[in-house]
Design a protein around this motif. Structure first.
Motif, PDB file in Angstrom:
ATOM      1  N   ARG A  61      -6.260   4.905  -5.498  1.00  0.00           N
ATOM      2  CA  ARG A  61      -6.843   5.091  -4.661  1.00  0.00           C
ATOM      3  C   ARG A  61      -8.086   6.019  -4.881  1.00  0.00           C
ATOM      4  O   ARG A  61      -8.008   7.076  -5.863  1.00  0.00           O
ATOM      5  N   THR A  80       0.769  -1.139  -0.104  1.00  0.00           N
ATOM      6  CA  THR A  80      -0.138   0.020   0.041  1.00  0.00           C
ATOM      7  C   THR A  80       0.839   1.299  -0.046  1.00  0.00           C
ATOM      8  O   THR A  80       1.979   1.048   0.468  1.00  0.00           O
ATOM      9  N   ALA A  81       0.438   2.228  -0.552  1.00  0.00           N
ATOM     10  CA  ALA A  81       0.994   3.434  -0.757  1.00  0.00           C
ATOM     11  C   ALA A  81      -0.022   4.555  -0.737  1.00  0.00           C
ATOM     12  O   ALA A  81      -1.318   4.478  -0.380  1.00  0.00           O
ATOM     13  N   SER A  82       0.321   5.997  -0.715  1.00  0.00           N
ATOM     14  CA  SER A  82      -0.571   7.003  -0.589  1.00  0.00           C
ATOM     15  C   SER A  82      -1.246   6.998  -1.830  1.00  0.00           C
ATOM     16  O   SER A  82      -2.314   7.653  -1.633  1.00  0.00           O
ATOM     17  N   ILE A  83      -0.893   6.886  -3.148  1.00  0.00           N
ATOM     18  CA  ILE A  83      -1.669   6.843  -4.243  1.00  0.00           C
ATOM     19  C   ILE A  83      -2.424   5.662  -4.782  1.00  0.00           C
ATOM     20  O   ILE A  83      -3.393   5.668  -5.260  1.00  0.00           O
ATOM     21  N   GLN A 123      -2.747   1.136  -4.308  1.00  0.00           N
ATOM     22  CA  GLN A 123      -2.686  -0.512  -3.590  1.00  0.00           C
ATOM     23  C   GLN A 123      -2.285  -1.396  -4.657  1.00  0.00           C
ATOM     24  O   GLN A 123      -2.773  -1.288  -5.775  1.00  0.00           O
ATOM     25  N   ILE A 137      -8.257  10.363  -5.212  1.00  0.00           N
ATOM     26  CA  ILE A 137      -6.843  10.783  -5.042  1.00  0.00           C
ATOM     27  C   ILE A 137      -6.266  11.953  -5.460  1.00  0.00           C
ATOM     28  O   ILE A 137      -5.729  12.758  -5.138  1.00  0.00           O
ATOM     29  N   ASP A 166      -4.428  19.668  -2.015  1.00  0.00           N
ATOM     30  CA  ASP A 166      -3.236  20.080  -0.932  1.00  0.00           C
ATOM     31  C   ASP A 166      -2.436  20.856  -1.812  1.00  0.00           C
ATOM     32  O   ASP A 166      -1.688  21.582  -1.118  1.00  0.00           O
TER      33      ASP A 166
END
Length: 295
Positions: free
Chosen positions: A37, A14-17, A19, A40, A47
């Protein structure tokens, strides 16, 4: 959906951007699906907008920050992070790496299944191996693994001019026979022949302790947006060089950290490394650190 026999809902990574999930196709082939995701891109753009607003307020209050070109740094970060959201682009990178390394028996990049790949889903060959950090416990020859890892990383830079921007341990597997498997090719950089020649020139100048040539070559590579006090710039390069290089063995020097330190010091003179070079410096730091830890 009818092309997938089974899908493992527990992610391999898994990562922030995204899976990564393992799956079995209808023909029995084992693959991995990198799935972005939900929503995202909207979150990242929001952000970035907040960061840009805060940066503008900071520069109003502290105008001296302009010397470090924070807007330019944020622009480069934005291009990089938004580029990673396009999995079709990552698929192209994988194809290019596979072509560049097709004659290397000790490294593999996963094959892309084009039919099942979109901007938000990347379908790839499953590479069955162990994380490079765990290879020693599995009995692999770690000197051989380290040598192969360095050869792959530096051939990307100085032979092919197209490199993986994030070769950290999580993105490198060791397969049967000590073959390296390289994953997650969303962040890449490109060096022209001129860029490669100048980096090699800097390395040779370092070996000779020639700070003037190091300063001149780095200056030629960089982006200059205002008039530069070159004498002051050269003094700072000399100071960084003396801190890193004591005319001992090049093997004892961390080139990535050296280049990054020069790049950071140069910002104070409104001299900025290009995005490809910044990525290269960061990549060299990761590569050298991992290689030394393996042997």
């Amino acid at each position: 959906r009818d092309q997938v026999r089974s899908f493992d809902r527990v992610p391999l990574a898994t990562a922030s951007i995204a899976q990564v999930h393992r799956a079995t196709m209808a023909d029995g082939q084992q693959v991995v699906l990198k799935v972005q995701r939900p929503d995202i891109e909207r979150v990242i753009r929001s952000d970035l907008h907040i960061l840009r607003f805060l940066l503008g307020r900071m520069m109003t209050s502290f105008p001296e920050l302009e010397n470090f070109d924070p807007i330019g740094v944020l622009d480069e970060f934005e291009r990089s992070i938004l580029g990673e959201l396009d999995f079709v682009k990552e698929a192209r990178s994988l194809r290019r790496f596979r072509k560049n390394f097709e004659d290397y028996p000790y490294v593999r990049f996963p094959e892309v299944h084009e039919r099942f790949t979109t901007e938000r889903v990347l379908c790839m060959e499953f590479l069955d191996g162990v994380n490079i950090r765990k290879a020693r416990a599995q009995g692999f020859d770690m000197k051989q693994i380290g040598d192969r890892y360095l050869r792959v990383a530096y051939d990307m830079l100085f032979e092919h001019g197209y490199f993986h921007g994030d070769l950290h341990p999580g993105n490198v597997l060791v397969l049967d026979g000590g073959v390296l498997g390289v994953l997650d090719c969303g962040m890449t950089g490109t060096l022209t022949r001129e860029m490669k020649d100048q980096i090699i020139g800097i390395t040779f100048a370092l070996r000779q302790g020639d700070h003037r040539t190091v300063a001149r070559l780095f200056y030629q590579l960089a982006i200059k947006e205002k008039r530069v006090d070159y004498a002051a710039f050269e003094r700072d390069v000399t100071e960084v060089m003396e801190r890193h290089w004591q005319l001992e063995s090049m093997a004892d020097m961390n080139l990535g950290s050296f280049f990054m330190d020069i790049a950071q010091r140069a910002l104070g003179h409104r001299v900025r490394a290009s995005p490809s070079f910044t990525m290269m410096y960061k990549g060299m730091i990761t590569t050298e650190g991992l290689a030394k830890s393996l042997i």
